[in-house]
Motif scaffolding. Structure first.
Motif, PDB file in Angstrom:
ATOM      1  N   ALA A 104       0.833  -1.210   0.000  1.00 34.85           N
ATOM      2  CA  ALA A 104       0.000   0.000   0.000  1.00 34.85           C
ATOM      3  C   ALA A 104       0.866   1.259   0.000  1.00 34.85           C
ATOM      4  O   ALA A 104       0.620   2.187  -0.782  1.00 34.85           O
ATOM      5  N   ILE A 105       1.872   1.278   0.865  1.00 33.95           N
ATOM      6  CA  ILE A 105       2.715   2.484   0.923  1.00 33.95           C
ATOM      7  C   ILE A 105       3.482   2.646  -0.394  1.00 33.95           C
ATOM      8  O   ILE A 105       3.558   3.745  -0.958  1.00 33.95           O
ATOM      9  N   MET A 106       4.019   1.527  -0.916  1.00 31.45           N
ATOM     10  CA  MET A 106       4.762   1.593  -2.190  1.00 31.45           C
ATOM     11  C   MET A 106       3.895   2.106  -3.327  1.00 31.45           C
ATOM     12  O   MET A 106       4.358   2.820  -4.213  1.00 31.45           O
ATOM     13  N   ALA A 107       2.625   1.659  -3.319  1.00 32.79           N
ATOM     14  CA  ALA A 107       1.751   1.978  -4.440  1.00 32.79           C
ATOM     15  C   ALA A 107       1.197   3.398  -4.363  1.00 32.79           C
ATOM     16  O   ALA A 107       0.897   4.018  -5.384  1.00 32.79           O
ATOM     17  N   LEU A 108       1.070   3.919  -3.140  1.00 33.55           N
ATOM     18  CA  LEU A 108       0.363   5.202  -2.990  1.00 33.55           C
ATOM     19  C   LEU A 108       1.310   6.391  -2.808  1.00 33.55           C
ATOM     20  O   LEU A 108       0.874   7.538  -2.860  1.00 33.55           O
ATOM     21  N   ALA A 109       2.598   6.112  -2.539  1.00 28.64           N
ATOM     22  CA  ALA A 109       3.548   7.226  -2.374  1.00 28.64           C
ATOM     23  C   ALA A 109       4.808   6.940  -3.183  1.00 28.64           C
ATOM     24  O   ALA A 109       5.127   5.782  -3.461  1.00 28.64           O
ATOM     25  N   GLY A 110       5.502   8.005  -3.553  1.00 34.80           N
ATOM     26  CA  GLY A 110       6.735   7.834  -4.323  1.00 34.80           C
ATOM     27  C   GLY A 110       7.733   8.916  -3.963  1.00 34.80           C
ATOM     28  O   GLY A 110       7.542   9.678  -2.997  1.00 34.80           O
ATOM     29  N   SER A 111       8.773   8.961  -4.748  1.00 36.40           N
ATOM     30  CA  SER A 111       9.864   9.888  -4.514  1.00 36.40           C
ATOM     31  C   SER A 111       9.358  11.336  -4.465  1.00 36.40           C
ATOM     32  O   SER A 111       8.596  11.759  -5.331  1.00 36.40           O
ATOM     33  N   GLY A 112       9.773  12.066  -3.429  1.00 39.69           N
ATOM     34  CA  GLY A 112       9.387  13.476  -3.319  1.00 39.69           C
ATOM     35  C   GLY A 112       8.068  13.699  -2.597  1.00 39.69           C
ATOM     36  O   GLY A 112       7.729  14.819  -2.238  1.00 39.69           O
ATOM     37  N   ASP A 113       7.323  12.616  -2.382  1.00 43.02           N
ATOM     38  CA  ASP A 113       6.057  12.745  -1.655  1.00 43.02           C
ATOM     39  C   ASP A 113       6.309  12.746  -0.151  1.00 43.02           C
ATOM     40  O   ASP A 113       7.394  12.384   0.307  1.00 43.02           O
ATOM     41  N   GLU A 114       5.294  13.134   0.590  1.00 38.73           N
ATOM     42  CA  GLU A 114       5.377  13.049   2.043  1.00 38.73           C
ATOM     43  C   GLU A 114       4.392  12.008   2.571  1.00 38.73           C
ATOM     44  O   GLU A 114       3.280  11.855   2.052  1.00 38.73           O
ATOM     45  N   VAL A 115       4.859  11.293   3.594  1.00 37.03           N
ATOM     46  CA  VAL A 115       4.030  10.290   4.280  1.00 37.03           C
ATOM     47  C   VAL A 115       3.945  10.708   5.745  1.00 37.03           C
ATOM     48  O   VAL A 115       4.969  10.980   6.369  1.00 37.03           O
ATOM     49  N   VAL A 116       2.749  10.792   6.260  1.00 41.48           N
ATOM     50  CA  VAL A 116       2.570  11.173   7.671  1.00 41.48           C
ATOM     51  C   VAL A 116       2.352   9.919   8.529  1.00 41.48           C
ATOM     52  O   VAL A 116       1.535   9.060   8.192  1.00 41.48           O
ATOM     53  N   LEU A 117       3.147   9.824   9.599  1.00 40.23           N
ATOM     54  CA  LEU A 117       3.005   8.725  10.560  1.00 40.23           C
ATOM     55  C   LEU A 117       2.590   9.294  11.903  1.00 40.23           C
ATOM     56  O   LEU A 117       3.034  10.385  12.276  1.00 40.23           O
TER      57      LEU A 117
END
Ligand code: PMP
Ligand code: GLN
Length: 385
Positions: A104-117
């Protein structure tokens, strides 16, 4: 030489679960660290899987999962949350929730994006987000109540946020986000460009009558949320590593594309066992939750007597406690010493935080027999006497 490797993994240590389980084995300590039940789940599920092993199918399952299990997942979401997912386009079976989260994380985010935890956060989210080239921004919940506030969440979300990972009931702290916190999440998500990866592996393990709320069931959220689940937690079969994603077709379709190159498929016999469980054994997690709640109360009382500070615990496999009244040590040193000297292995909470998080709390696994928990309490009492 290591400089030529992916730094996200080259700089990693071994996960705390493996480290503390090894220490427990070495010192014959009671292992209240890594979260795994000491009693296996329903025999009928194991029999259904064993039958399928003997009679087949034993070749590759369909890439997105066995239809029997995907239909059961669709029925499960409808029954418990009123969520309608088309089994053929909106469910995916994975090799454990770990693979579901990774895909899910691989598919929905990529280089330069931000992920909030939201910290404390389960240990696999960050390395996967970083490995895909995303930048992690974290929201640190504060002890002792660990409440999620709109200010803290909104401050971490930017126009570049593509994924917000949430986990309720929350490992390691046992929080179950309430209706107010879920409404805050829905409001911030609605105003953002992000999708949500919702780790709900402990969905059936809540205490004191508190209900697990799935973010996807809130108005406007169905289309934004990929829900992750695990048969390991529902049926006390953690070694099986059967997990899944349910969500809108748009998200499930791209997550399936990541899944096809990660593991491609999961053991068909185990999938059939889990399909049987979802149809016939849902009393099991209900009784398990009641037993865990009793364990929580017994362990909390024992630890309080010793001098631990008990934090609220509303669900999951885990209870957390403060150690500041007992020692000047940091949590990790405390856990390492306790495994060796007291014969009880725990997990330090600081491993679930980025630098600057609290470091005087420890996690106890409650998913054990009462005899074992009582023996662990007796060892701790003797040690701190
Ligand atoms: N998420 C959380 C919060 C967990 O505690 C676990 C437990 N191991 C997982 C994901 C992984 O689940 P699985 O064993 O099905 O991969
Ligand atoms: N989820 C389990 C825990 O938090 C451990 C899983 C694992 O060892 N990776 O203890």
């Amino acid at each position: 030489m290591t400089s030529s490797f992916n730094p996200v993994f080259a700089k990693q240590g071994t996960t705390i679960f493996t480290v503390m389980s090894a220490l427990a084995n070495e010192h014959k300590a009671i292992n209240l660290g890594q979260g795994f039940p000491d009693v296996d789940g329903p025999e009928s599920i194991r029999s259904a899987a064993a039958k399928a092993l003997m009679e087949g199918p034993n070749q590759y399952a369909p890439m997105p999962g066995m239809p029997q299990l995907r239909q059961a997942l669709s029925a499960h979401a409808r029954h418990y949350y009123g969520l309608d997912y088309d089994w053929a386009t909106e469910t995916l079976v994975t090799s454990g929730a770990t693979e579901a989260l990774t895909a899910a994380i691989m598919a929905l985010a990529g280089s330069g994006d931000e992920v909030v935890l939201i910290e404390p956060s389960y240990d696999c989210y960050r390395p996967i987000a970083e490995a895909v080239g995303a930048t992690v921004r974290s929201v640190k919940l504060q002890p002792p109540h660990w409440r999620l506030t709109e200010e803290a969440l909104a401050a971490a979300v930017t126009p570049r946020t593509r994924v917000i990972v949430i986990n309720t009931p929350l490992n390691p702290i046992g929080r179950v986000f309430d209706a107010g916190e879920m409404a805050v999440l829905a409001k911030v998500v609605a105003a953002s460009n992000a999708n949500v990866v919702s780790d709900e592996v402990y969905e059936h393990l809540t205490y004191d009558g508190q209900k697990h709320i799935s973010l996807a069931s809130l108005p406007g959220m169905r289309g934004r949320v990929a829900r992750v689940g695990s048969a390991g937690k529902i049926f006390s079969l953690t070694g099986w590593k059967v997990g899944w994603v349910t969500g809108p077709a748009e998200l499930v379709s791209v997550i399936t594309k990541a899944h096809q190159f990660l593991t491609f498929t999961t053991s068909p016999a185990l999938q059939l066992g889990v399909a049987h469980g979802l149809a016939h054994e849902m009393e099991f997690p209900r009784l398990l939750a009641a037993r865990l709640q009793e364990n929580r109360d017994a362990v909390a009382a024992g630890l309080r007597e010793i001098g631990f500070e008990i934090l609220p615990c509303e669900g999951s496999y885990f209870l957390t406690a403060g150690i500041a009244g007992l020692t000047n040590e940091k949590d990790r040193a405390f856990c390492e010493r306790l495994a060796k000297e007291a014969g009880v292995a725990l997990i330090p909470l600081s491993v679930f935080f980025s630098p600057g998080g609290p470091d005087t709390y420890v996690r106890f696994a409650l998913c054990k027999s009462r005899t074992l928990l009582d023996e662990a309490l007796a060892r701790l009492k003797a040690h701190f006497r």
